[in-house]
Write a protein that holds these residues in place. Sequence first.
Motif, PDB file in Angstrom:
ATOM      1  N   VAL A  22      25.748  34.405 -15.791  1.00 54.42           N
ATOM      2  CA  VAL A  22      24.988  33.951 -16.974  1.00 54.42           C
ATOM      3  C   VAL A  22      24.435  35.120 -17.789  1.00 54.42           C
ATOM      4  O   VAL A  22      23.863  34.923 -18.844  1.00 54.42           O
ATOM      5  N   GLY A  23      24.544  36.359 -17.259  1.00 54.03           N
ATOM      6  CA  GLY A  23      23.951  37.497 -17.965  1.00 54.03           C
ATOM      7  C   GLY A  23      24.368  38.808 -17.327  1.00 54.03           C
ATOM      8  O   GLY A  23      25.307  38.850 -16.515  1.00 54.03           O
ATOM      9  N   GLY A  24      23.647  39.877 -17.665  1.00 53.10           N
ATOM     10  CA  GLY A  24      24.067  41.222 -17.269  1.00 53.10           C
ATOM     11  C   GLY A  24      24.275  41.408 -15.772  1.00 53.10           C
ATOM     12  O   GLY A  24      25.341  41.872 -15.333  1.00 53.10           O
ATOM     13  N   GLU A  79      18.908  43.758 -10.327  1.00 54.62           N
ATOM     14  CA  GLU A  79      18.711  42.971  -9.114  1.00 54.62           C
ATOM     15  C   GLU A  79      18.223  41.573  -9.501  1.00 54.62           C
ATOM     16  O   GLU A  79      17.347  41.446 -10.357  1.00 54.62           O
ATOM     17  N   VAL A  80      18.779  40.539  -8.871  1.00 55.07           N
ATOM     18  CA  VAL A  80      18.380  39.158  -9.197  1.00 55.07           C
ATOM     19  C   VAL A  80      18.251  38.336  -7.913  1.00 55.07           C
ATOM     20  O   VAL A  80      18.893  38.637  -6.903  1.00 55.07           O
ATOM     21  N   PRO A  81      17.408  37.279  -7.961  1.00 56.41           N
ATOM     22  CA  PRO A  81      17.324  36.391  -6.800  1.00 56.41           C
ATOM     23  C   PRO A  81      18.542  35.475  -6.735  1.00 56.41           C
ATOM     24  O   PRO A  81      18.900  34.861  -7.734  1.00 56.41           O
ATOM     25  N   ILE A  82      19.160  35.395  -5.572  1.00 52.40           N
ATOM     26  CA  ILE A  82      20.314  34.518  -5.365  1.00 52.40           C
ATOM     27  C   ILE A  82      20.150  33.833  -4.008  1.00 52.40           C
ATOM     28  O   ILE A  82      19.901  34.500  -2.986  1.00 52.40           O
ATOM     29  N   SER A  83      20.298  32.532  -3.976  1.00 50.49           N
ATOM     30  CA  SER A  83      20.157  31.781  -2.726  1.00 50.49           C
ATOM     31  C   SER A  83      21.303  32.101  -1.784  1.00 50.49           C
ATOM     32  O   SER A  83      22.427  32.370  -2.222  1.00 50.49           O
ATOM     33  N   VAL A  84      21.028  32.015  -0.504  1.00 47.43           N
ATOM     34  CA  VAL A  84      22.107  32.153   0.471  1.00 47.43           C
ATOM     35  C   VAL A  84      22.888  30.838   0.483  1.00 47.43           C
ATOM     36  O   VAL A  84      22.286  29.753   0.513  1.00 47.43           O
TER      37      VAL A  84
END
Length: 280
Positions: free
Chosen positions: A80-82, A58-63
């Motif tokens: 950029v990664g997994g 789980e990662v933070p992503i802007s709306v």
Amino acid sequence: MAADRASADPLTPRRFRVLEVRRDTHDTVTMDLAAVDGADLCFTPGQFTMLQAFGVGEVPISVSGDPAHSCRLTHTVRDVGGVTRALCAVDPGDVVGVRGAFGRGWQVDDAEGGDVLVVAGGIGLAPLRPAVLAVLGDREAYGRVSVLYGARSPTELLFPEELEWWAGDGAVDVHVTVDHATPDWRGRVGVVTDLVQHARFDPARTLALVCGPEVMMRYVAAALTASGVPPERIRLSMERNMRCGVGLCGHCQLREHLICVDGPVFGLDRLRPLLDTREL
Ligand SMILES: Cc1cc2nc3c(=O)[nH]c(=O)nc-3n(C[C@H](O)[C@H](O)[C@H](O)COP(=O)(O)OP(=O)(O)OC[C@H]3O[C@@H](n4cnc5c(N)ncnc54)[C@H](O)[C@@H]3O)c2cc1C
Ligand code: FES
């Protein structure tokens, strides 16, 4: 109400189905999602969600979508990664997890009656897109609106058709630059900071919204301060690794600030002591 139930537990992801996926660049995709339970996800421009690829992370992503259309959640993700790789590989029909929306956004209303200056570097245009769309949705409430956008190369420009549409009827003064041109590029070459001199704005009545790599934000903040924009009216979106997203784990701490709840958007008046330190 369903929406209230859905937001009751901020640590439990809701299931969202992928409606559409658009490839923006070689490493970036934009996806439209809809809640499986049918309840809208309300957000304000500049907020983020914790987006989960089940079984991966789980990662933070802007709306990055239009705040006027809360039945459709839009995210723009760079691989950029997994976790971001797994998210960039989703197909229509797949299901992802969503917590949020979280954080303190751009607070675009503060610009009403004055000018708006949006400065974006690379994927930084994605968190700023909802702010531009909110301003366009109530265009008469604002003065001059400018978007200054820099990307590494023409092939890495996000939303090129939309940039043309924003500029199309003069609603937005759009300036674009790239670090490295391709043979067919007829636009500007150089860093986004150079574009500040081409924008027309009244510094004392301007709200500046800035998002991009930290080094870029530091130079843009200096250029805007030098041109007379008050520090509290220069807003920057900060990125840090996050886990809970709601102020519980301390993962995103930056000195006295928790980026997930105090930010990600901060005024330069609060951030300047941090931007001046070497570790940033
Ligand atoms: C509030 C907020 C909003 C964000 N909005 C977006 C968005 O709209 N779209 C988007 O694509 N990404 C966004 N990010 C960044 C995104 O969260 C990271 O790229 C992601 O966490 C990387 O996870 P990963 O598992 O794919 O890569 P990892 O394996 O964790 O990292 C891979 C590489 O990326 C670097 N990296 C990790 N996190 C970040 C970061 N936050 N910023 C820069 N480099 C990083 C690592 O140092 C490493 O070199 C946002 C981050 C925050 C905090
Ligand atoms: S991510 Fe847990 S406190 Fe910010």
